[in-house]
Design an enzyme around this catalytic site. Structure first.
Site, mmCIF file in Angstrom:
data_model
loop_
_atom_site.group_PDB
_atom_site.id
_atom_site.type_symbol
_atom_site.label_atom_id
_atom_site.label_comp_id
_atom_site.label_asym_id
_atom_site.label_seq_id
_atom_site.Cartn_x
_atom_site.Cartn_y
_atom_site.Cartn_z
ATOM 1 N N ASP A 133 0.872 -1.178 0.000
ATOM 2 C CA ASP A 133 0.000 0.000 0.000
ATOM 3 C C ASP A 133 0.911 1.231 0.000
ATOM 4 O O ASP A 133 2.132 1.119 -0.181
ATOM 5 C CB ASP A 133 -1.002 -0.038 1.158
ATOM 6 C CG ASP A 133 -0.365 0.188 2.521
ATOM 7 O OD1 ASP A 133 0.876 0.258 2.608
ATOM 8 O OD2 ASP A 133 -1.116 0.298 3.518
ATOM 9 N N HIS A 134 0.326 2.400 0.248
ATOM 10 C CA HIS A 134 1.109 3.643 0.233
ATOM 11 C C HIS A 134 2.227 3.621 1.276
ATOM 12 O O HIS A 134 3.311 4.137 1.038
ATOM 13 C CB HIS A 134 0.187 4.849 0.466
ATOM 14 C CG HIS A 134 -0.718 4.693 1.647
ATOM 15 N ND1 HIS A 134 -1.807 3.837 1.636
ATOM 16 C CD2 HIS A 134 -0.693 5.239 2.886
ATOM 17 C CE1 HIS A 134 -2.414 3.886 2.813
ATOM 18 N NE2 HIS A 134 -1.750 4.729 3.589
ATOM 19 N N CYS A 142 2.878 -3.401 4.045
ATOM 20 C CA CYS A 142 2.059 -2.247 4.403
ATOM 21 C C CYS A 142 2.664 -1.692 5.685
ATOM 22 O O CYS A 142 3.776 -2.082 6.052
ATOM 23 C CB CYS A 142 0.579 -2.608 4.534
ATOM 24 S SG CYS A 142 0.175 -3.779 5.838
ATOM 25 N N THR A 152 2.033 -1.911 9.116
ATOM 26 C CA THR A 152 2.336 -2.926 10.137
ATOM 27 C C THR A 152 2.529 -4.319 9.552
ATOM 28 O O THR A 152 2.986 -5.224 10.256
ATOM 29 C CB THR A 152 1.181 -3.050 11.147
ATOM 30 O OG1 THR A 152 0.025 -3.536 10.460
ATOM 31 C CG2 THR A 152 0.879 -1.708 11.807
ATOM 32 N N GLY A 153 2.107 -4.519 8.325
ATOM 33 C CA GLY A 153 2.108 -5.846 7.710
ATOM 34 C C GLY A 153 0.836 -6.623 8.002
ATOM 35 O O GLY A 153 0.529 -7.606 7.335
ATOM 36 N N GLY A 171 -2.523 -5.784 7.847
ATOM 37 C CA GLY A 171 -3.616 -5.726 6.878
ATOM 38 C C GLY A 171 -3.345 -6.639 5.692
ATOM 39 O O GLY A 171 -4.239 -7.363 5.220
ATOM 40 N N HIS A 194 9.388 -23.649 8.929
ATOM 41 C CA HIS A 194 8.281 -24.269 9.665
ATOM 42 C C HIS A 194 6.926 -24.113 8.977
ATOM 43 O O HIS A 194 6.087 -24.992 9.091
ATOM 44 C CB HIS A 194 8.178 -23.662 11.074
ATOM 45 C CG HIS A 194 9.309 -24.061 11.966
ATOM 46 N ND1 HIS A 194 9.337 -23.760 13.304
ATOM 47 C CD2 HIS A 194 10.465 -24.738 11.709
ATOM 48 C CE1 HIS A 194 10.463 -24.227 13.845
ATOM 49 N NE2 HIS A 194 11.168 -24.816 12.891
ATOM 50 N N ASN A 195 6.703 -22.999 8.310
ATOM 51 C CA ASN A 195 5.367 -22.708 7.767
ATOM 52 C C ASN A 195 5.313 -22.761 6.248
ATOM 53 O O ASN A 195 4.244 -22.627 5.666
ATOM 54 C CB ASN A 195 4.879 -21.328 8.233
ATOM 55 C CG ASN A 195 5.075 -21.092 9.717
ATOM 56 O OD1 ASN A 195 5.857 -20.248 10.128
ATOM 57 N ND2 ASN A 195 4.384 -21.863 10.538
ATOM 58 N N HIS A 225 6.201 -30.479 10.202
ATOM 59 C CA HIS A 225 5.648 -29.182 9.802
ATOM 60 C C HIS A 225 4.662 -29.329 8.639
ATOM 61 O O HIS A 225 3.685 -28.592 8.551
ATOM 62 C CB HIS A 225 6.770 -28.210 9.445
ATOM 63 C CG HIS A 225 7.692 -27.959 10.596
ATOM 64 N ND1 HIS A 225 7.275 -27.308 11.732
ATOM 65 C CD2 HIS A 225 8.986 -28.316 10.808
ATOM 66 C CE1 HIS A 225 8.282 -27.262 12.598
ATOM 67 N NE2 HIS A 225 9.331 -27.874 12.067
HETATM 68 C C1 RB5 Z 1 -2.040 2.679 6.572
HETATM 69 O O1 RB5 Z 1 -2.148 3.824 7.342
HETATM 70 C C2 RB5 Z 1 -1.964 1.449 7.457
HETATM 71 O O2 RB5 Z 1 -3.145 1.254 8.144
HETATM 72 C C3 RB5 Z 1 -1.613 0.235 6.638
HETATM 73 O O3 RB5 Z 1 -0.407 0.458 5.958
HETATM 74 C C4 RB5 Z 1 -1.405 -1.054 7.385
HETATM 75 O O4 RB5 Z 1 -0.565 -0.892 8.490
HETATM 76 C C5 RB5 Z 1 -2.622 -1.813 7.714
HETATM 77 O O5 RB5 Z 1 -2.563 -2.922 8.243
#
Ligand code: RB5
Length: 143
Positions: free
Chosen positions: A8-9, A65, A67-68, A70, A98-99, A133
């Protein structure tokens, strides 16, 4: 090896740099977007990447993204996807050993780009351990 990639952005800048680094190493990269830092919704790129991995039009995938989470949540809705969230080298190794993660997910807002390179290199070059596994992986899909 053909690798699908999306962000994403929040992950766009790292995605651009990672594509360049992996192409220099000889990997074929397929970019599913996004294509700018304009705010967008991660499922719009995660679902097409997941379908490409499931259909084997790419060999594996990378997604970023903020946090990763989403990306991981969206990708793992697909039956054929095992998306692993990794924020350091050892986790990058273990999600393969493992995965057998077929998509690597990283939290772009929480790790340095150098870490992205190390995690990606480790994940791409680590084999799946199989054995016990595989039995566990076989139990993941919802019937
Ligand atoms: C974007 O602001 C943020 O929510 C997205 O990049 C991500 O962290 C969502 O899980």
């Amino acid at each position: 090896m053909k690798i699908g990639i999306c962000s994403d952005h929040a992950g766009f800048a790292y995605k651009t740099r990672l594509i360049e680094a992996l192409e220099q190493k000889g990997y074929e990269m397929v970019d599913f977007g996004t294509h700018s830092e304009e705010s967008m919704d991660y499922p719009d790129v995660a679902h097409p990447l997941a379908e490409a991995v499931e259909n084997a039009t790419v060999d594996c995938g990378i997604a970023m993204c903020g946090t990763g989470n989403g990306m991981a949540m969206t990708l793992n809705k697909h039956q054929g996807i095992r998306a692993g969230l990794a924020w350091d080298r050892e986790i990058g190794e273990l999600i393969r050993r493992h995965n057998n993660a077929n998509v690597l997910v990283m939290p772009a807002r929480f790790i340095a780009f150098e870490e992205v390179l190390v995690i990606t290199d480790t994940w791409l070059n680590t084999p799946f351990d199989g054995g016990r596994h595989q039995k566990r992986i076989d139990k993941i899909p919802v019937k």
